[in-house]
Motif scaffolding. Structure first.
Motif, PDB file in Angstrom:
ATOM      1  N   UNK A   1      45.318-161.309  -8.169  1.00  0.00           N
ATOM      2  CA  UNK A   1      44.797-162.079  -9.289  1.00  0.00           C
ATOM      3  C   UNK A   1      45.785-162.338 -10.409  1.00  0.00           C
ATOM      4  N   UNK A   2      46.975-161.768 -10.322  1.00  0.00           N
ATOM      5  CA  UNK A   2      47.966-161.978 -11.378  1.00  0.00           C
ATOM      6  C   UNK A   2      48.533-163.384 -11.346  1.00  0.00           C
ATOM      7  N   UNK A   3      48.535-163.972 -10.159  1.00  0.00           N
ATOM      8  CA  UNK A   3      49.105-165.316 -10.000  1.00  0.00           C
ATOM      9  C   UNK A   3      48.113-166.191  -9.243  1.00  0.00           C
ATOM     10  N   UNK A   4      47.888-167.391  -9.748  1.00  0.00           N
ATOM     11  CA  UNK A   4      47.079-168.380  -9.033  1.00  0.00           C
ATOM     12  C   UNK A   4      48.002-169.143  -8.079  1.00  0.00           C
ATOM     13  N   UNK A   5      47.688-169.094  -6.801  1.00  0.00           N
ATOM     14  CA  UNK A   5      48.480-169.808  -5.805  1.00  0.00           C
ATOM     15  C   UNK A   5      47.739-171.042  -5.334  1.00  0.00           C
ATOM     16  N   UNK A   6      48.437-172.159  -5.295  1.00  0.00           N
ATOM     17  CA  UNK A   6      47.889-173.412  -4.778  1.00  0.00           C
ATOM     18  C   UNK A   6      48.762-173.818  -3.598  1.00  0.00           C
ATOM     19  N   UNK A   7      48.144-174.011  -2.439  1.00  0.00           N
ATOM     20  CA  UNK A   7      48.897-174.369  -1.234  1.00  0.00           C
ATOM     21  C   UNK A   7      48.626-175.822  -0.868  1.00  0.00           C
ATOM     22  N   UNK A   8      49.688-176.559  -0.616  1.00  0.00           N
ATOM     23  CA  UNK A   8      49.601-177.955  -0.205  1.00  0.00           C
ATOM     24  C   UNK A   8      50.262-178.065   1.161  1.00  0.00           C
ATOM     25  N   UNK A   9      49.560-178.657   2.108  1.00  0.00           N
ATOM     26  CA  UNK A   9      50.046-178.710   3.490  1.00  0.00           C
ATOM     27  C   UNK A   9      50.705-180.057   3.781  1.00  0.00           C
ATOM     28  N   UNK A  10      52.000-180.015   4.021  1.00  0.00           N
ATOM     29  CA  UNK A  10      52.734-181.211   4.438  1.00  0.00           C
ATOM     30  C   UNK A  10      52.723-181.259   5.957  1.00  0.00           C
TER      31      UNK A  10
ATOM     32  N   UNK B   1      58.515-162.594  -7.540  1.00  0.00           N
ATOM     33  CA  UNK B   1      58.888-161.619  -8.567  1.00  0.00           C
ATOM     34  C   UNK B   1      59.523-162.315  -9.773  1.00  0.00           C
ATOM     35  N   UNK B   2      60.400-163.289  -9.504  1.00  0.00           N
ATOM     36  CA  UNK B   2      61.060-164.010 -10.588  1.00  0.00           C
ATOM     37  C   UNK B   2      60.060-164.823 -11.396  1.00  0.00           C
ATOM     38  N   UNK B   3      59.107-165.452 -10.711  1.00  0.00           N
ATOM     39  CA  UNK B   3      58.076-166.254 -11.376  1.00  0.00           C
ATOM     40  C   UNK B   3      57.204-165.360 -12.265  1.00  0.00           C
ATOM     41  N   UNK B   4      56.809-164.239 -11.732  1.00  0.00           N
ATOM     42  CA  UNK B   4      55.955-163.333 -12.514  1.00  0.00           C
ATOM     43  C   UNK B   4      56.708-162.749 -13.704  1.00  0.00           C
ATOM     44  N   UNK B   5      57.957-162.378 -13.508  1.00  0.00           N
ATOM     45  CA  UNK B   5      58.736-161.817 -14.610  1.00  0.00           C
ATOM     46  C   UNK B   5      58.916-162.845 -15.722  1.00  0.00           C
ATOM     47  N   UNK B   6      58.916-164.129 -15.365  1.00  0.00           N
ATOM     48  CA  UNK B   6      59.073-165.190 -16.356  1.00  0.00           C
ATOM     49  C   UNK B   6      57.765-165.503 -17.072  1.00  0.00           C
ATOM     50  N   UNK B   7      56.686-164.856 -16.674  1.00  0.00           N
ATOM     51  CA  UNK B   7      55.404-165.061 -17.329  1.00  0.00           C
ATOM     52  C   UNK B   7      54.615-166.245 -16.811  1.00  0.00           C
ATOM     53  N   UNK B   8      54.990-166.780 -15.665  1.00  0.00           N
ATOM     54  CA  UNK B   8      54.279-167.901 -15.060  1.00  0.00           C
ATOM     55  C   UNK B   8      53.138-167.359 -14.215  1.00  0.00           C
ATOM     56  N   UNK B   9      51.944-167.892 -14.399  1.00  0.00           N
ATOM     57  CA  UNK B   9      50.795-167.374 -13.646  1.00  0.00           C
ATOM     58  C   UNK B   9      50.209-168.366 -12.658  1.00  0.00           C
ATOM     59  N   UNK B  10      50.902-169.485 -12.435  1.00  0.00           N
ATOM     60  CA  UNK B  10      50.440-170.440 -11.417  1.00  0.00           C
ATOM     61  C   UNK B  10      51.642-170.875 -10.584  1.00  0.00           C
ATOM     62  N   UNK B  11      51.488-170.798  -9.260  1.00  0.00           N
ATOM     63  CA  UNK B  11      52.578-171.163  -8.361  1.00  0.00           C
ATOM     64  C   UNK B  11      52.034-172.058  -7.250  1.00  0.00           C
ATOM     65  N   UNK B  12      52.609-173.246  -7.151  1.00  0.00           N
ATOM     66  CA  UNK B  12      52.233-174.209  -6.121  1.00  0.00           C
ATOM     67  C   UNK B  12      53.248-174.096  -4.991  1.00  0.00           C
ATOM     68  N   UNK B  13      52.784-173.994  -3.775  1.00  0.00           N
ATOM     69  CA  UNK B  13      53.673-173.866  -2.626  1.00  0.00           C
ATOM     70  C   UNK B  13      53.332-174.973  -1.635  1.00  0.00           C
TER      71      UNK B  13
END
Length: 601
Positions: free
Chosen positions: A71-80, A39-51
Motif C-alpha cells: 500500500x505504500x505505492x500505487x501501481x498502474x499497469x498498462x499492457x502494450x 526503492x529509488x522511487x520510494x526514497x524520492x517520496x513518489x507514491x504512484x508508479x506506472x509500468x
C-alpha cells in the motif's frame, strides 16, 4: 509527482538472461533492476508508479504485486500488446492519459543507477529535466549538447556524432523529469504526429530531438557527476554493471577475475597491472592517433619486418630476435618446443609454469631468502635442469641480479648444458647505476645457451598493443619457436609503434628515471608507517608485507573505500599464510592516493 517505467521490450540482446523475464527482472549485483527502481522511487517520496509492460508482462506484474503490495505505492499497469512490433515511443504514448495529469519521472527499465538519482532530479528547480553524464568512451547511444545555461540544444544520434567535439557531448542517462504542461502542450502532439508519419517502431528520444531546440521546450540537462550508472543492453553490459554495483569481497573478486580490461571502469585507479604512466609521450600518442584511419584498414607486415623493427630498437641482429604478440605468446611458443626439466624461481609470473607442459618442473623457493634472488641456489638448480628460468627484476619482489651475477650464472649453466631463460622485462626501471641489458650481440653470441625475454607492452606503456621479444643466438631454437607462431601475429598499430619508437627513445629513458625516483619516494614513505614493510625493488612495482593486517581484506577495502585496485598475493604459491601485496608505481598524484589508502587517511 509520479514515476513511469517503460518495461515492454523483449531485451533480445541479453540472450539467456531474458529468455523468461523482461529486462527489469534481471539481477545486477544480487538485486533485480525493478527492485532498485522501486526503492529509488520510494526514497524520492513518489507514491504512484506506472509500468508499461509487454514481453513477460504478467510475470512482472505478479512480482511487483507480491513484493510491493503493502500500500505504500500505487501501481498502474498498462499492457502494450504490440511490444514485438513497436518500440518505446509507443509504450510512452500508451501512458498519455496519466502523464497529462501530473508531473512525471520517466525511466527506462534497463538502467541501473544510484538510488539517490531520482530524488536529486526531483529537487532540480527546472520543470523539464534530463539526467545527463559527461560522455565517456564506453557509452553508446544518443548524446546531447547544452548551452551555457545548461539547457539542451540538440539530441545527436550516434551515427551523427562528430568526435572532434567529443568534449562538448553528454550522454543521456534516460531518466527524465517532465511536467504535465510540457507533455500535454508540446511533447505528446509531436509524438502523435511522428507516429502517424513514421510508425510505432521508434524511440521517444527521436521526438525529443525534434522539440529540443524549441524555445518553449527548455529541457534542462542535469549533470550527475561521478554518480555510477549503466545501461544494460547485452551480456557484457550486465557483466560490467555487476562489477560497478557490487560491494566488498564480491566486487574485488569480480574485478580481479577479469585479468584486465579495466579501462571500462574509468574512475578506478589500477595499481594491479604494471604499465608505464610516463610513456608514450603525448606527442608520440598523437602521432599514432593521426595514423589511426590508415592503420585500421591496413594489413601489418609479416614477422620478418617486425624482427627488423626490433633490430633497430634493441641493436641486436634480426636473426637473433622474434617479436611476439606480448611476451606471453613467445613464452608459450617456447614451452611447446621445450622438453626435459625446467627449474624456475618462485613465486613468479605464472606463464613460466603453465606454458611448459612437456617439462618436469623443479622449483627454486625464493621465499627462503626473503624473496630475493640467491645466485648459489640458481646455480645449484642448473645441475638437474635442461632449462633455468630467471626473472630479473623478479616479479613480484623486484629483486634483481647484477650484470656480473647474470653472466656468471649463464656461464655456469653452460658447463651443465643448461639453457638460461632470463626475463628482463622490468630492468629498464632499475636505478641508473644498476641498469643493464643482456640484449647485446656480443653477449648472445658468446653465450648461446642464453635466451632473453622482454615485455614491451608494460614497461613501454602500451599494454594494449601486446608486444614482446625473445632473443638468442641459438638459431635452431629460434626457428623452432618461430614455427609455432603466426606470420601475422602483430597488428598494424603495434608495427607502427615499433617503427616509430626510436624517435622517442630519449623520452622513454627519461620516463623510466621518473619511475625510479617515484619508487624510491614510495618505499621511503611506506616504511615510515610502521607495521608494514616495503621491499627494495628495481622494477615499477613494490612488494609490501602488511604483517598482521589481512592483505585480502586490505585490498577489498581499498577498492571499496578508495576505488583503488591492488594485487593481493596471499593466494599465490609461496605466500600462503602471509599478508603480502604488490602495488604498481604510477605517477605522483596516483601514488599519493595509494599512500593515503595504506595510511588509512
Amino acid at each position: 509527482m509520479q514515476a513511469l517505467m517503460l518495461a515492454a521490450g523483449m531485451g533480445k540482446r541479453l540472450g539467456k538472461y531474458t529468455n523468461n523475464n523482461t529486462k527489469c527482472m534481471v539481477e545486477v549485483a544480487g538485486k533485480k533492476l525493478i527492485d532498485r527502481a522501486i526503492e529509488a522511487v520510494r526514497e524520492a517520496g513518489i507514491n504512484k508508479m506506472i509500468v508499461v509492460v509487454g514481453y513477460k508482462g504478467q510475470a512482472l506484474i505478479d512480482y511487483i504485486n507480491s513484493n510491493y503490495g503493502d500500500g505504500k505505492t500505487e501501481f498502474v499497469f498498462i499492457d502494450n500488446k504490440d511490444y514485438a512490433t513497436s518500440n518505446n515511443i509507443y509504450s510512452f504514448y500508451m501512458a498519455k492519459d496519466h502523464i497529462v495529469k501530473d508531473d512525471t519521472i520517466l525511466m527506462e527499465s534497463d538502467l541501473i543507477y544510484d538510488k539517490s538519482l531520482i530524488k536529486n532530479i526531483i529537487n532540480v528547480r527546472h520543470k523539464n529535466v534530463a539526467a545527463i553524464a559527461k560522455y565517456k568512451s564506453w557509452m553508446d547511444g544518443t548524446v546531447v549538447t547544452c548551452d551555457k545555461n545548461g539547457y539542451i540544444t540538440q539530441f545527436i544520434d550516434k551515427a551523427d556524432m562528430n568526435y572532434d567535439y567529443i568534449n562538448d557531448y553528454y550522454k543521456t542517462v534516460n531518466v527524465y523529469k517532465l511536467s504535465k504542461e510540457f507533455c500535454k502542450n508540446v511533447y505528446l502532439p509531436f509524438l502523435e504526429a511522428y507516429m502517424k508519419a513514421y510508425g510505432l517502431n521508434s524511440y521517444y528520444e527521436t521526438t525529443l530531438k525534434v522539440v529540443a531546440h524549441l524555445a518553449r521546450t527548455q529541457l534542462y540537462g542535469f549533470e550527475i557527476g561521478d554518480m555510477p550508472w549503466y545501461e544494460i543492453d547485452d551480456a557484457q553490459d550486465l557483466d560490467i554493471a555487476n562489477v560497478m554495483f557490487s560491494k566488498g569481497k564480491q566486487k574485488y573478486d569480480l574485478v580481479i577475475s577479469k585479468f584486465g580490461g579495466y579501462w571500462r571502469y574509468d574512475t578506478m585507479l589500477d595499481f594491479c597491472y604494471l604499465v608505464n604512466p610516463y610513456f608514450p609521450t603525448k606527442e608520440f600518442t598523437q602521432k599514432m592517433q593521426r595514423e589511426f584511419p590508415t592503420l585500421l584498414g591496413a594489413y601489418p607486415s609479416g614477422l620478418n619486418m617486425q624482427n627488423m623493427n626490433a633490430e633497430r630498437i634493441f641493436g641486436i641482429e634480426q636473426d637473433y630476435v622474434l617479436v611476439g604478440n606480448g611476451a606471453s605468446e613467445l613464452i608459450n611458443a617456447m614451452g611447446l618446443v621445450t622438453e626435459g626439466t625446467l627449474a624456475v624461481g618462485v613465486p613468479t609470473f605464472n606463464e613460466y609454469v603453465r606454458c611448459f607442459r612437456n617439462c618436469k618442473i623443479n622449483y627454486v623457493d625464493n621465499s627462503k631468502w626473503n624473496y630475493g634472488i640467491n645466485l648459489d641456489a640458481y646455480k645449484k638448480a642448473c645441475d638437474d635442469a635442461d632449462l633455468l628460468c630467471v626473472v630479473s627484476p623478479d616479479n613480484p619482489s623486484g629483486a634483481m641480479l647484477t650484470k656480473e651475477q647474470a653472466i656468471e650464472l649463464v656461464e655456469y649453466a653452460a658447463t651443465k648444458n643448461t639453457r638460461v631463460l632470463l626475463d628482463e622485462s622490468f630492468i629498464d626501471f632499475a636505478e641508473p647505476e644498476r641498469k643493464y641489458t643482456m640484449l647485446e650481440n656480443e653477449i648472445l653470441e658468446k653465450h648461446r645457451n642464453l635466451i632473453v625475454v622482454k615485455s614491451i607492452g608494460k614497461s613501454y606503456g602500451v599494454a594494449g598493443l601486446r608486444l614482446g621479444i625473445i632473443a638468442t643466438a641459438d638459431k635452431d631454437l629460434l626457428k623452432a619457436i618461430r614455427n609455432n607462431m603466426q606470420i601475422w601475429n602483430i597488428n598494424s598499430f603495434a608495427e607502427y609503434y615499433l617503427q616509430t619508437y626510436n624517435l622517442y627513445a630519449k623520452d622513454y629513458a627519461a620516463a623510466c628515471e621518473k619511475i625510479a625516483k617515484e619508487r624510491t619516494r614510495m618505499i621511503k614513505e611506506i616504511n615510515k608507517i610502521g607495521d608494514v614493510k616495503a621491499f627494495d625493488s628495481q622494477a615499477n612495482y613494490i612488494m609490501i608485507d602488511l604483517k598482521e593486517k589481512s592483505s585480502y581484506d586490505f585490498c577489498v577495502n581499498c577498492l571499496d573505500k578508495y576505488n583503488i585496485l591492488i594485487k593481493d598475493l596471499s593466494s599465490k604459491n609461496y605466500f600462503y599464510g602471509k599478508n603480502f601485496i604488490r602495488v604498481a608505481v604510477k605517477d605522483v598524484h596516483e601514488n599519493n592516493e595509494f599512500l593515503k589508502a595504506i595510511k588509512g587517511e
